[in-house]
Design an enzyme around this catalytic site. Sequence first.
Site, PDB file in Angstrom:
ATOM      1  N   THR A   2       0.845  -1.186   0.000  1.00  0.00           N
ATOM      2  CA  THR A   2       0.000   0.000   0.000  1.00  0.00           C
ATOM      3  C   THR A   2       0.881   1.236   0.000  1.00  0.00           C
ATOM      4  OG1 THR A   2      -1.951   0.922   1.074  1.00  0.00           O
ATOM      5  CG2 THR A   2      -0.137   0.302   2.513  1.00  0.00           C
ATOM      6  N   GLY A 158      -0.136   6.132  -6.723  1.00  0.00           N
ATOM      7  CA  GLY A 158      -1.134   5.238  -7.307  1.00  0.00           C
ATOM      8  C   GLY A 158      -0.976   5.062  -8.806  1.00  0.00           C
ATOM      9  N   CYS A 161       2.731   2.752  -8.695  1.00  0.00           N
ATOM     10  CA  CYS A 161       2.837   1.493  -7.945  1.00  0.00           C
ATOM     11  C   CYS A 161       1.613   0.608  -8.187  1.00  0.00           C
ATOM     12  CB  CYS A 161       2.974   1.798  -6.456  1.00  0.00           C
ATOM     13  SG  CYS A 161       3.039   0.329  -5.423  1.00  0.00           S
ATOM     14  N   THR A 164      -0.879   0.020  -5.218  1.00  0.00           N
ATOM     15  CA  THR A 164      -1.502   1.218  -4.656  1.00  0.00           C
ATOM     16  C   THR A 164      -2.596   1.677  -5.612  1.00  0.00           C
ATOM     17  OG1 THR A 164       0.573   1.901  -3.609  1.00  0.00           O
ATOM     18  CG2 THR A 164      -1.077   3.613  -3.947  1.00  0.00           C
TER      19      THR A 164
END
Length: 175
Positions: A2, A158, A161, A164
């Site tokens: 995350t 986001g 990754c 994410t």
Amino acid sequence: MTTIVSVRRNGQVVVGGDGQVSLGNTVMKGNARKVRRLYNGKVLAGFAGGTADAFTLFELFERKLEMHQGHLLKSAVELAKDWRTDRALRKLEAMLIVADEKESLIITGIGDVVQPEEDQILAIGSGGNYALSAARALVENTELSAREIVEKSLRIAGDICVFTNTNFTIEELPN
């Protein structure tokens, strides 16, 4: 994993995180709430790592906050001591960012307590380095609020990754 990021600016601290829960290379859930308020809303906490492990750590950290009347650093150090010495806790795979109105900390998966650099920016998780880089650039080069910096940093992480997403939970103090 995350991405969790924390920015402290102009008397405000903001902690934000994405909502993706992955199992291997599969997205299991997209709207998990990985940032929470603890200790009667006076402490913000965000986790990266195993979900069950993180909830265990949230619970243990909140107990430490109660024991130490909300003193963030003392509670974090006491949790870290337990984490290092307790056999069951040592197997937990998670990291926490915790913050109150005065300070921000990372509690690592090996029981270390880390204070931020002078810029007061922290980030953890698989997208943490992307968010950290973005937040540092935004703090140095813009007048954006702490919340705006957290939002933009998470969005950049986001976009880069795969672990994410862009479904964010963001909490701030004072609120």
